[in-house]
Motif scaffolding. Sequence first.
Motif, PDB file in Angstrom:
ATOM      1  N   PRO A 120       0.663  -1.424   0.133  1.00 48.45           N
ATOM      2  CA  PRO A 120       0.201   0.035  -0.176  1.00 48.45           C
ATOM      3  C   PRO A 120       0.771   1.408   0.168  1.00 48.45           C
ATOM      4  N   PHE A 121       1.532   1.406  -1.070  1.00 48.21           N
ATOM      5  CA  PHE A 121       2.171   2.855  -1.372  1.00 48.21           C
ATOM      6  C   PHE A 121       1.348   4.188  -1.320  1.00 48.21           C
ATOM      7  N   ILE A 122       1.974   5.254  -0.733  1.00 48.25           N
ATOM      8  CA  ILE A 122       1.122   6.524  -0.839  1.00 48.25           C
ATOM      9  C   ILE A 122       2.444   7.576  -1.304  1.00 48.25           C
ATOM     10  N   THR A 123       1.679   8.512  -1.867  1.00 47.19           N
ATOM     11  CA  THR A 123       2.556   9.734  -2.152  1.00 47.19           C
ATOM     12  C   THR A 123       2.122  10.792  -1.222  1.00 47.19           C
TER      13      THR A 123
ATOM     14  N   ALA B 226       7.170   7.554  -3.591  1.00 46.93           N
ATOM     15  CA  ALA B 226       6.009   7.027  -2.993  1.00 46.93           C
ATOM     16  C   ALA B 226       6.821   6.152  -1.673  1.00 46.93           C
ATOM     17  N   ILE B 227       5.980   6.003  -0.525  1.00 49.35           N
ATOM     18  CA  ILE B 227       6.496   5.217   0.420  1.00 49.35           C
ATOM     19  C   ILE B 227       5.601   4.333   1.071  1.00 49.35           C
ATOM     20  N   TYR B 228       6.243   3.525   1.706  1.00 44.23           N
ATOM     21  CA  TYR B 228       5.453   2.405   2.549  1.00 44.23           C
ATOM     22  C   TYR B 228       6.322   1.676   3.780  1.00 44.23           C
ATOM     23  N   ALA B 229       5.775   1.585   4.816  1.00 42.76           N
ATOM     24  CA  ALA B 229       6.478   0.882   5.824  1.00 42.76           C
ATOM     25  C   ALA B 229       6.034  -0.113   6.493  1.00 42.76           C
ATOM     26  N   ILE B 230       6.730  -0.816   7.423  1.00 40.54           N
ATOM     27  CA  ILE B 230       5.947  -1.995   8.191  1.00 40.54           C
ATOM     28  C   ILE B 230       6.872  -2.301   9.008  1.00 40.54           C
ATOM     29  N   LYS B 231       6.310  -2.641  10.476  1.00 42.54           N
ATOM     30  CA  LYS B 231       7.056  -2.665  11.647  1.00 42.54           C
ATOM     31  C   LYS B 231       7.636  -4.306  11.893  1.00 42.54           C
ATOM     32  N   GLY B 232       8.732  -4.359  12.006  1.00 41.61           N
ATOM     33  CA  GLY B 232       9.179  -5.803  12.297  1.00 41.61           C
ATOM     34  C   GLY B 232       8.521  -6.526  13.546  1.00 41.61           C
ATOM     35  N   ILE B 233       8.648  -7.906  13.689  1.00 41.02           N
ATOM     36  CA  ILE B 233       7.852  -8.656  14.685  1.00 41.02           C
ATOM     37  C   ILE B 233       9.176  -9.090  15.659  1.00 41.02           C
ATOM     38  N   ASN B 234       8.812  -8.949  16.720  1.00 36.52           N
ATOM     39  CA  ASN B 234      10.103  -9.139  17.811  1.00 36.52           C
ATOM     40  C   ASN B 234      10.160 -10.647  17.769  1.00 36.52           C
TER      41      ASN B 234
ATOM     42  N   ILE C 192      -2.411  15.667   9.725  1.00 37.55           N
ATOM     43  CA  ILE C 192      -3.809  15.245  10.603  1.00 37.55           C
ATOM     44  C   ILE C 192      -4.079  13.761  11.164  1.00 37.55           C
ATOM     45  N   PHE C 193      -3.439  12.795  10.176  1.00 46.03           N
ATOM     46  CA  PHE C 193      -3.718  11.636  10.585  1.00 46.03           C
ATOM     47  C   PHE C 193      -2.733  11.440  11.989  1.00 46.03           C
TER      48      PHE C 193
ATOM     49  N   PRO D 272      -6.568   1.408   3.755  1.00 48.64           N
ATOM     50  CA  PRO D 272      -5.662   0.257   3.518  1.00 48.64           C
ATOM     51  C   PRO D 272      -4.305   0.664   3.932  1.00 48.64           C
ATOM     52  N   TYR D 273      -3.925   2.045   3.875  1.00 47.73           N
ATOM     53  CA  TYR D 273      -2.437   2.399   4.172  1.00 47.73           C
ATOM     54  C   TYR D 273      -2.498   2.978   5.653  1.00 47.73           C
ATOM     55  N   SER D 274      -3.489   2.982   6.442  1.00 50.63           N
ATOM     56  CA  SER D 274      -3.412   3.226   7.737  1.00 50.63           C
ATOM     57  C   SER D 274      -2.396   2.876   8.602  1.00 50.63           C
ATOM     58  N   GLN D 275      -2.139   1.340   8.660  1.00 49.46           N
ATOM     59  CA  GLN D 275      -1.166   0.786   9.232  1.00 49.46           C
ATOM     60  C   GLN D 275       0.146   0.993   8.782  1.00 49.46           C
ATOM     61  N   SER D 276       0.497   1.275   7.587  1.00 49.71           N
ATOM     62  CA  SER D 276       1.831   1.708   6.912  1.00 49.71           C
ATOM     63  C   SER D 276       2.001   3.028   7.472  1.00 49.71           C
ATOM     64  N   LEU D 277       1.022   3.941   7.559  1.00 48.08           N
ATOM     65  CA  LEU D 277       1.152   5.571   7.922  1.00 48.08           C
ATOM     66  C   LEU D 277       1.210   5.500   9.362  1.00 48.08           C
ATOM     67  N   THR D 278       0.853   4.536  10.164  1.00 46.59           N
ATOM     68  CA  THR D 278       1.292   4.574  11.448  1.00 46.59           C
ATOM     69  C   THR D 278       2.686   4.277  11.770  1.00 46.59           C
ATOM     70  N   ASP D 279       3.086   2.953  11.030  1.00 43.81           N
ATOM     71  CA  ASP D 279       4.226   2.572  11.265  1.00 43.81           C
ATOM     72  C   ASP D 279       5.337   3.718  10.541  1.00 43.81           C
ATOM     73  N   LEU D 280       4.969   4.597   9.701  1.00 43.79           N
ATOM     74  CA  LEU D 280       6.021   5.777   8.985  1.00 43.79           C
ATOM     75  C   LEU D 280       6.042   6.535  10.297  1.00 43.79           C
ATOM     76  N   TRP D 281       5.149   7.152  11.228  1.00 44.86           N
ATOM     77  CA  TRP D 281       5.494   8.074  12.058  1.00 44.86           C
ATOM     78  C   TRP D 281       6.231   7.372  13.150  1.00 44.86           C
ATOM     79  N   ASP D 282       5.811   6.208  13.503  1.00 41.63           N
ATOM     80  CA  ASP D 282       6.781   5.382  14.579  1.00 41.63           C
ATOM     81  C   ASP D 282       8.094   5.630  14.118  1.00 41.63           C
ATOM     82  N   LEU D 283       8.435   5.032  12.877  1.00 44.43           N
ATOM     83  CA  LEU D 283       9.682   5.091  12.276  1.00 44.43           C
ATOM     84  C   LEU D 283      10.498   6.592  12.271  1.00 44.43           C
ATOM     85  N   TYR D 284       9.617   7.615  12.147  1.00 48.19           N
ATOM     86  CA  TYR D 284      10.169   8.973  12.104  1.00 48.19           C
ATOM     87  C   TYR D 284      10.735   9.467  13.438  1.00 48.19           C
ATOM     88  N   ASP D 285      10.011   8.764  14.450  1.00 48.47           N
ATOM     89  CA  ASP D 285      10.677   9.165  15.993  1.00 48.47           C
ATOM     90  C   ASP D 285      11.969   8.351  15.841  1.00 48.47           C
ATOM     91  N   LEU D 286      12.363   7.350  15.505  1.00 52.03           N
ATOM     92  CA  LEU D 286      13.362   6.795  15.304  1.00 52.03           C
ATOM     93  C   LEU D 286      14.656   7.523  14.632  1.00 52.03           C
TER      94      LEU D 286
END
Length: 572
Positions: free
Chosen positions: A120-123, A135-143, A245-246, A256-270
């Motif tokens: 689910p890429f977004i621009t 366009a970007i897409y991110a996924i969080k790894g599983i511990n 806003i998200f 469809p892109y909500s989880q990726s966008l959430t992960d992108l923001w978490d990645l941003y903090d890192l």
Amino acid sequence: MLKRSTNFASKIKGIVSFKENTAIVIPISKGDERSYFIKGKNLTGIRAGDLVDCLITRKQLRHVKIIKVLRKNILKKPLNHISLYEKGIPNIFSDKSMRECEKIELPSTFNDHKDFTHLPFITVDPQDAKDHDDAIYAIKGINGVDNFCFKVYVAIADVSFFVKENSEIDFEARDRGNSTYLPNLCIPMLPEKLSFNFCSLLEGEIRPCLVVEIAIDEVGKKIFHTFHRAIIKNIKALTYEDVEIFRHEKIVKTLPYSQSLTDLWDLYDLLLKEKKDRSPLQLDFPERVISADVDDNVLDITNVKKNNSNQLVEELMILANISAAETIKKCGMGNLFRIHPTPSNEKIETFRNIRGAGACITKNGNKITSVHLNEFVNSAKGVDEREIYKQEIIKLLEQARYSTKNDGHFGLNLKSYTHFTSPIRRYADIIIHRLIINFTINQHSMTNSKKSINLGEICDHISFTERRSSEAERDTTRRYLAKYIRNRIGQNFEGKIIGFIRKVIFIKIDYLDAEGVIVLKRGQNDSIYFDKDRQRFLHKHSSEEFNIGSRIPVTLIKANELNGSLTFRYNH
């Protein structure tokens, strides 16, 4: 002893006018306010309003000879066109390029590309963007399962799929070097069919891309990266405001892109933690946005600061560019780097004399880093002093450019850097794409590549075209500012002193981010004078001193929209 001639030859550009049947040229370069007299017998076809290139034949008498008409009746064009013809920026594609472009088709299948359309890429772009090249897409790894904390995919439009090396379009893109963005005008590097359609990652459309897959650890460091030539589908074209806003309102989590966008923001903090450790130069100047109507009347001028969503995308693009630089360096390819040299010793010595600056330079010789400069800015007492420090740093810095030699990037505090993420608008990125595709994906040798292009010459050329576009943007912005403020001649403002020489005070009007001058002439502004021993201005009738950063009352007395200059008078 030879006597120096006062009638040496040099050139000016200006606009033809007639004053009492005398042909004159009004200069369009900032700082040259007086008209020149046109001499020569052949003035056939020259009309008022023509933009001309002139040879100065007698400087003291201000005599010129027209050597070329750059554009007929330029004053009937929008103000932004002056810079195009002044700088010689191409704005019309050749017939050969357009015929070649007409033959390009968007294929229904891409046999040499992997299929990433399930991701689910977004621009994320400004509201008025036409060319979506990333366009970007991110996924969080599983511990306990994955060997990474996050994985991010940065997909960049595969322009080289459509623009073949040494084609007519390629030659023209190389000649332009980059797209030019002026207020209310875009001059694309590629024809619109490619820039705004086939190469643009439009919402809901499948497009070929060069994708870099990057794994990030728990402290924001890059573990590894891999390049793929793949097709993607942009499932949503978002604006920076949408993404902001998200994050803050946490809405629409079922898209469809909500989880990726959430992960992108978490990645941003890192990534911010890693950025803090790296300490790139933090100047953060606002972007000036000029709005004009169809008749070229300036409606509004605003200064827009970057928000977190801008910085999120910026950090991901820097990460992708770092990956590309590491790849071309590791593979021993024909190198093209984006370098930002360390300031020269001469500039460092001048900078050392600024109050408080000496402490930011290490005792070990003249060494200086972005870390030291950030500390210097943060040591400022108040907003005004902080802005003064930033302006002094700008004077210190060298100009970034392209080079085959990897000299690192001072501003970003990186050992290797290149440009990979904007091939629709930068020719450098097209070259990097071709290198990566040829030597890492197709695994060709580099024997043939060195014969096809001279990277050294291209680096010099595209560095020049970038400077040309930057100067055109700066000059055009000044012209629109002068046009916007000219109906306020006679009005009073608060001006902040940003510099001076003996007879000139340079000031800035903060709310417009507009700069102008006060020229000290005999009989005018007599209440202040320059004390060369103390290197500051003094008031004749009081003990008041004026230095860089001082705020003084001024009156606007002239606004020249042809060269973008503003002239003020001090109100004592």
